[in-house]
Design an enzyme around this catalytic site. Structure first.
Site, PDB file in Angstrom:
ATOM      1  N   CYS A  47       0.825  -1.208   0.000  1.00 37.97           N
ATOM      2  CA  CYS A  47       0.000   0.000   0.000  1.00 37.97           C
ATOM      3  C   CYS A  47       0.865   1.266   0.000  1.00 37.97           C
ATOM      4  CB  CYS A  47      -0.977  -0.060   1.185  1.00 37.97           C
ATOM      5  SG  CYS A  47      -2.289   1.158   1.156  1.00 37.97           S
ATOM      6  N   HIS A  48       0.837   2.051   1.064  1.00 38.91           N
ATOM      7  CA  HIS A  48       1.664   3.248   1.178  1.00 38.91           C
ATOM      8  C   HIS A  48       3.061   2.947   1.750  1.00 38.91           C
ATOM      9  CE1 HIS A  48      -2.256   5.258   0.797  1.00 38.91           C
ATOM     10  NE2 HIS A  48      -1.608   6.363   0.534  1.00 38.91           N
TER      11      HIS A  48
END
Length: 182
Positions: free
Chosen positions: A106-107
Site C-alpha cells: 500500500c503506502h
C-alpha cells in the site's frame, strides 16, 4: 522457525498488519511487532480507528540479525510517520544490505523510497505514491505483487494473499493450505 519483523505505528492499515501476521503465524513463523514506543498501536480500518496491537519491542531494541524478513504494512498515516524516523530507515537498510526479504504494501513503499533502495527495482504500491516510486528510480507496475530480488511490494488490502504468498516463497515457507483459508 522463520522470524518476521513487522514495523508499524498508530494508523497502520489494520488488514495489512493483522492478516499477513496471522497467515505467517499459521504457517509456523514467529512474528514480532516493533514500534516507536512500548504499549499498543492502533490500526486504521475502513475510515476510522480500528483494533489495537500489542508492541513486542521498540524499534530501538530491534537487532536486525535476529530476523529473516521485514514486513511493512501500509495505511497512509503509518508509513508517513515512520519515514521520518532515522532508526526505522536504518533498519530497512540493514535488511536490504543483508539481502533479506522486505515486504511493503500500500503506502509502505514510501519507506523504501526514504531508505533509497528501489532505484532500478520493479515495484508497486497504492496509486497515490506511484509517482514517488518512479521519482526514486523504481519501475512501477500495476499488479498484485511485484517481486524484484529481496523487495516485495503490493498495492492494497485485496492483494494480501498474493503479497503474503510472495513473502512466504522468499522465506521458503509452505503456505498453500494456510492461504486457502485467508
Amino acid at each position: 522457525m522463520k522470524r518476521v519483523l513487522i514495523i508499524a505505528t498508530d494508523g497502520f492499515e489494520q488488514s495489512e498488519l493483522m492478516q499477513p501476521k496471522q497467515i505467517l503465524e499459521d504457517a509456523g513463523a514467529e512474528v514480532v511487532v516493533a514500534s516507536l514506543e512500548d504499549g499498543e498501536i492502533k490500526g486504521w480500518d475502513e475510515g476510522d480507528w480500528g483494533d489495537s496491537v500489542t508492541v513486542d519491542l521498540t524499534v530501538e531494541e530491534v537487532v536486525g540479525d535476529d530476523y529473516d524478513a521485514l514486513l511493512l504494512p501500509g495505511g497512509q498515516i503509518n508509513p508517513d510517520k515512520l519515514r521520518m524516523e532515522e532508526s526505522v530507515i536504518d533498519l530497512i537498510r540493514q535488511f536490504d544490505n543483508a539481502g533479506k526479504p522486505i515486504a511493503a504494501i500500500c503506502h509502505a513503499p514510501w519507506l523504501l523510497v526514504e531508505a533509497d533502495i528501489i532505484d532500478g527495482k520493479t515495484v508497486t504500491g497504492w496509486p497515490s505514491i506511484r509517482t514517488d516510486l518512479e521519482n526514486a528510480g523504481g519501475d512501477v507496475v500495476d499488479q498484485k505483487a511485484a517481486v524484484d530480488g529481496n523487495i516485495i511490494t503490493s498495492r492494497n488490502p485485496d492483494d494480501i494473499p498474493a503479497f503474503t504468498q510472495a513473502l512466504m516463497e522468499a522465506l521458503e515457507m509452505s503456505g498453500d493450505k494456510v492461504l486457502e483459508n485467508a
